[in-house]
Design a protein around this motif. Structure first.
Motif, PDB file in Angstrom:
ATOM      1  N   ALA A 190       0.830  -1.208   0.000  1.00 42.67           N
ATOM      2  CA  ALA A 190       0.000   0.000   0.000  1.00 42.67           C
ATOM      3  C   ALA A 190       0.863   1.256   0.000  1.00 42.67           C
ATOM      4  O   ALA A 190       2.058   1.235   0.338  1.00 42.67           O
ATOM      5  N   ASP A 191       0.234   2.341  -0.376  1.00 36.50           N
ATOM      6  CA  ASP A 191       0.821   3.676  -0.414  1.00 36.50           C
ATOM      7  C   ASP A 191      -0.139   4.550   0.394  1.00 36.50           C
ATOM      8  O   ASP A 191      -1.324   4.632   0.072  1.00 36.50           O
ATOM      9  N   PHE A 192       0.358   5.216   1.437  1.00 36.60           N
ATOM     10  CA  PHE A 192      -0.519   5.960   2.344  1.00 36.60           C
ATOM     11  C   PHE A 192      -1.167   7.174   1.683  1.00 36.60           C
ATOM     12  O   PHE A 192      -2.148   7.701   2.199  1.00 36.60           O
ATOM     13  N   GLN A 193      -0.638   7.600   0.542  1.00 42.80           N
ATOM     14  CA  GLN A 193      -1.221   8.748  -0.153  1.00 42.80           C
ATOM     15  C   GLN A 193      -2.116   8.309  -1.319  1.00 42.80           C
ATOM     16  O   GLN A 193      -2.740   9.147  -1.968  1.00 42.80           O
ATOM     17  N   CYS A 194      -2.193   7.013  -1.562  1.00 45.66           N
ATOM     18  CA  CYS A 194      -2.980   6.467  -2.671  1.00 45.66           C
ATOM     19  C   CYS A 194      -4.469   6.464  -2.294  1.00 45.66           C
ATOM     20  O   CYS A 194      -4.857   5.845  -1.297  1.00 45.66           O
ATOM     21  N   PRO A 195      -5.324   7.148  -3.063  1.00 46.87           N
ATOM     22  CA  PRO A 195      -6.755   7.203  -2.715  1.00 46.87           C
ATOM     23  C   PRO A 195      -7.404   5.821  -2.624  1.00 46.87           C
ATOM     24  O   PRO A 195      -8.224   5.574  -1.729  1.00 46.87           O
ATOM     25  N   VAL A 218       0.516  -8.382   7.451  1.00 42.49           N
ATOM     26  CA  VAL A 218       1.716  -7.573   7.243  1.00 42.49           C
ATOM     27  C   VAL A 218       1.413  -6.540   6.167  1.00 42.49           C
ATOM     28  O   VAL A 218       0.911  -6.882   5.092  1.00 42.49           O
ATOM     29  N   ARG A 219       1.704  -5.289   6.469  1.00 44.42           N
ATOM     30  CA  ARG A 219       1.563  -4.236   5.465  1.00 44.42           C
ATOM     31  C   ARG A 219       2.965  -3.845   4.991  1.00 44.42           C
ATOM     32  O   ARG A 219       3.815  -3.453   5.786  1.00 44.42           O
ATOM     33  N   LEU A 220       3.174  -3.942   3.687  1.00 40.33           N
ATOM     34  CA  LEU A 220       4.460  -3.579   3.098  1.00 40.33           C
ATOM     35  C   LEU A 220       4.308  -2.273   2.329  1.00 40.33           C
ATOM     36  O   LEU A 220       3.274  -2.017   1.705  1.00 40.33           O
ATOM     37  N   ASN A 221       5.332  -1.469   2.391  1.00 37.39           N
ATOM     38  CA  ASN A 221       5.273  -0.127   1.812  1.00 37.39           C
ATOM     39  C   ASN A 221       5.605  -0.138   0.324  1.00 37.39           C
ATOM     40  O   ASN A 221       6.615  -0.712  -0.101  1.00 37.39           O
ATOM     41  N   LYS A 222       4.745   0.500  -0.445  1.00 41.12           N
ATOM     42  CA  LYS A 222       4.963   0.668  -1.885  1.00 41.12           C
ATOM     43  C   LYS A 222       4.661   2.119  -2.248  1.00 41.12           C
ATOM     44  O   LYS A 222       3.690   2.438  -2.945  1.00 41.12           O
ATOM     45  N   PRO A 223       5.488   3.070  -1.761  1.00 37.84           N
ATOM     46  CA  PRO A 223       5.218   4.487  -2.034  1.00 37.84           C
ATOM     47  C   PRO A 223       5.508   4.830  -3.496  1.00 37.84           C
ATOM     48  O   PRO A 223       6.630   4.671  -3.972  1.00 37.84           O
ATOM     49  N   LEU A 224       4.504   5.308  -4.192  1.00 39.14           N
ATOM     50  CA  LEU A 224       4.653   5.629  -5.613  1.00 39.14           C
ATOM     51  C   LEU A 224       5.309   6.998  -5.791  1.00 39.14           C
ATOM     52  O   LEU A 224       5.033   7.939  -5.036  1.00 39.14           O
ATOM     53  N   ALA A 225       6.140   7.096  -6.826  1.00 38.24           N
ATOM     54  CA  ALA A 225       6.845   8.352  -7.083  1.00 38.24           C
ATOM     55  C   ALA A 225       5.872   9.476  -7.436  1.00 38.24           C
ATOM     56  O   ALA A 225       6.187  10.656  -7.261  1.00 38.24           O
ATOM     57  N   SER A 226       4.690   9.120  -7.920  1.00 43.83           N
ATOM     58  CA  SER A 226       3.691  10.133  -8.297  1.00 43.83           C
ATOM     59  C   SER A 226       3.053  10.809  -7.088  1.00 43.83           C
ATOM     60  O   SER A 226       2.341  11.802  -7.247  1.00 43.83           O
ATOM     61  N   GLU A 294      11.145  -3.146   0.799  1.00 43.73           N
ATOM     62  CA  GLU A 294       9.756  -3.566   0.632  1.00 43.73           C
ATOM     63  C   GLU A 294       9.218  -3.136  -0.727  1.00 43.73           C
ATOM     64  O   GLU A 294       8.492  -3.888  -1.386  1.00 43.73           O
ATOM     65  N   PHE A 295       9.582  -1.942  -1.146  1.00 39.80           N
ATOM     66  CA  PHE A 295       9.141  -1.420  -2.444  1.00 39.80           C
ATOM     67  C   PHE A 295       9.554  -2.363  -3.577  1.00 39.80           C
ATOM     68  O   PHE A 295       8.798  -2.607  -4.521  1.00 39.80           O
ATOM     69  N   ALA A 296      10.770  -2.915  -3.491  1.00 36.25           N
ATOM     70  CA  ALA A 296      11.325  -3.744  -4.562  1.00 36.25           C
ATOM     71  C   ALA A 296      10.691  -5.128  -4.637  1.00 36.25           C
ATOM     72  O   ALA A 296      10.917  -5.854  -5.605  1.00 36.25           O
ATOM     73  N   LEU A 297       9.887  -5.494  -3.646  1.00 31.23           N
ATOM     74  CA  LEU A 297       9.274  -6.831  -3.651  1.00 31.23           C
ATOM     75  C   LEU A 297       8.155  -6.966  -4.675  1.00 31.23           C
ATOM     76  O   LEU A 297       7.843  -8.080  -5.102  1.00 31.23           O
ATOM     77  N   LEU A 298       7.545  -5.852  -5.047  1.00 35.38           N
ATOM     78  CA  LEU A 298       6.422  -5.897  -5.992  1.00 35.38           C
ATOM     79  C   LEU A 298       6.714  -4.960  -7.162  1.00 35.38           C
ATOM     80  O   LEU A 298       6.646  -3.745  -7.023  1.00 35.38           O
ATOM     81  N   VAL A 299       7.082  -5.538  -8.284  1.00 32.86           N
ATOM     82  CA  VAL A 299       7.422  -4.767  -9.475  1.00 32.86           C
ATOM     83  C   VAL A 299       6.700  -5.391 -10.666  1.00 32.86           C
ATOM     84  O   VAL A 299       6.239  -6.527 -10.593  1.00 32.86           O
ATOM     85  N   PRO A 300       6.570  -4.657 -11.788  1.00 34.71           N
ATOM     86  CA  PRO A 300       5.949  -5.248 -12.971  1.00 34.71           C
ATOM     87  C   PRO A 300       6.675  -6.530 -13.383  1.00 34.71           C
ATOM     88  O   PRO A 300       7.893  -6.610 -13.217  1.00 34.71           O
ATOM     89  N   PRO A 301       5.986  -7.545 -13.890  1.00 37.13           N
ATOM     90  CA  PRO A 301       4.562  -7.537 -14.233  1.00 37.13           C
ATOM     91  C   PRO A 301       3.624  -7.813 -13.058  1.00 37.13           C
ATOM     92  O   PRO A 301       2.421  -7.703 -13.213  1.00 37.13           O
ATOM     93  N   GLU A 302       4.166  -8.230 -11.874  1.00 31.83           N
ATOM     94  CA  GLU A 302       3.270  -8.501 -10.735  1.00 31.83           C
ATOM     95  C   GLU A 302       2.549  -7.237 -10.287  1.00 31.83           C
ATOM     96  O   GLU A 302       1.402  -7.283  -9.861  1.00 31.83           O
TER      97      GLU A 302
END
Length: 367
Positions: A190-195, A218-226, A294-302
């Motif tokens: 999740a991203d805390f700023q993601c609607p 477990v919540r893993l961080n995926k903060p988007l650059a946008s 944590e960010f690097a655990l989920l990348v395209p295509p997943e």
């Protein structure tokens, strides 16, 4: 030289257009595309202003929905009313030319499904004009009416059903390291700023609470650059966890209107966190390293969108209902694996059904 059966050409072209349009609509309304990747020309077209028709008050209709309706009407008229068929085919050809021009000159990227649909429409338009004087029965190979209706239903239903039937993608290799034996494992990116993440938090949290300590979450961080403050919020979540207030910090971050550094400091104060420890943690390179790991655990295509939540072996993408979460939890509790129909089974099945319709529907007395 035998006469080209233009009515057959038209119907086959429209069947192709129906299938391609149904696939497009499926990708437009689903949480993740099933037919085009998120970085394809289809995605660029889908993100453009030409992908939907505004209805006012923030409401839109996806353009493929209108296209699909038009193709269904054209197909039906090709089986029933010749004069209306010609009108619909002519209008559709004009729209197809315009959409091809938009892709080439405005979006400057081509969606293969869109091009397939547009070219099939142009072929259908040509065939409609050439077939306008022919008798409906002048079709070779001649098929019974029910076979044509069956082919139309297959072209429409096949692409629309696939997202419901296909298996979920495999859990990324790094995620099972966060699983706990004997528990219902739930891992959320999740991203805390993601609607969408914020909306889903209000669904996921109360649903998980019903299962109590049977769930390992477990919540893993995926903060988007946008999102300008997403990385800062992710570090704040790590630092709140370090002081034993993981969920309280997450709740506050998901609901906060201000995630700027000043806003994050206010959240820490309101939660009663040790200010000095919190500030030290935020500036610690180890905190940023953890977020990046944590960010690097989920990348395209997943990675196809956020939030991405794994409940056992099932992936939930985007904002899902409490009922869907409950179902996934119940399946995980029973130890059921993820089920689905492989594309290597689904596609041949559709082809076999089409061949069966052609075989059984063919008239035996041809002259």
């Amino acid at each position: 030289m035998p006469k080209l059966p233009w009515l057959v050409v038209l119907r086959v072209a429209v069947l192709i257009a129906i299938a391609a349009s149904a696939a497009l609509l499926s990708d437009y309304i689903a949480d993740a595309p099933s037919f085009c990747s998120a970085r394809s020309g289809c995605a660029a077209v889908r993100a453009s202003a030409y992908a939907q028709l505004p209805l006012g008050e923030g409401k839109f209709v996806p353009l493929p929905a209108l296209g699909l309706l038009g193709f269904v009407v054209l197909y039906v008229t090709s089986l029933t009313e010749r004069r209306l068929m010609l009108l619909v085919a002519t209008l559709g050809s004009g729209v197809a030319l315009w959409l091809l021009a938009v892709q080439a000159l405005v979006v400057k990227q081509f969606c293969w499904l869109c091009v397939t649909t547009d070219v099939a429409t142009l072929v259908a338009g040509l065939a409609a004009w050439r077939a306008r004087g022919a008798a409906f029965e002048d079709v070779a190979p001649r098929l019974r009416s029910w076979a044509w209706w069956g082919l139309g239903a297959l072209a429409l239903a096949g692409p629309l059903l696939w997202p419901k039937l296909k298996p979920s993608p495999a859990v990324p290799s790094g995620v099972p390291a966060y699983f706990a034996p004997g528990k219902i494992n739930v891992v959320e990116f999740a991203d805390f700023q993601c609607p969408a993440c914020r909306r889903f938090h209000s669904v996921l949290k109360p649903t998980l609470e019903k299962y109590g300590d049977r769930v390992h979450f477990v919540r893993l961080n995926k903060p988007l650059a946008s999102h300008a403050y997403a990385f800062d919020a992710a570090r704040a979540a790590v630092c709140g966890e370090a002081q034993g207030k993981s969920e309280q910090t997450a709740d506050a971050l998901f609901s906060a209107h201000d995630l700027s550094p000043a806003g994050i400091d206010r959240i820490a104060t309101e939660l009663g966190l040790d200010g000095e420890r919190f500030a030290s943690c935020l500036s610690d390179p180890g905190t940023s390293a953890r977020v990046e790991r944590e960010f690097a655990l989920l990348v395209p295509p997943e990675l196809e969108g956020l939030p991405t939540t794994y409940i056992g072996g099932k992936r939930l993408l985007g904002v899902r209902s409490a009922e869907e979460v409950e179902d996934a939890l119940a399946r995980a509790a029973r130890g059921e694996g993820e089920t689905g129909v492989s594309a290597f089974v689904y596609i041949p099945t559709l082809l076999l059904l089409a061949l069966a319709l052609l075989r059984l529907g063919a008239r035996r007395t041809l002259t």
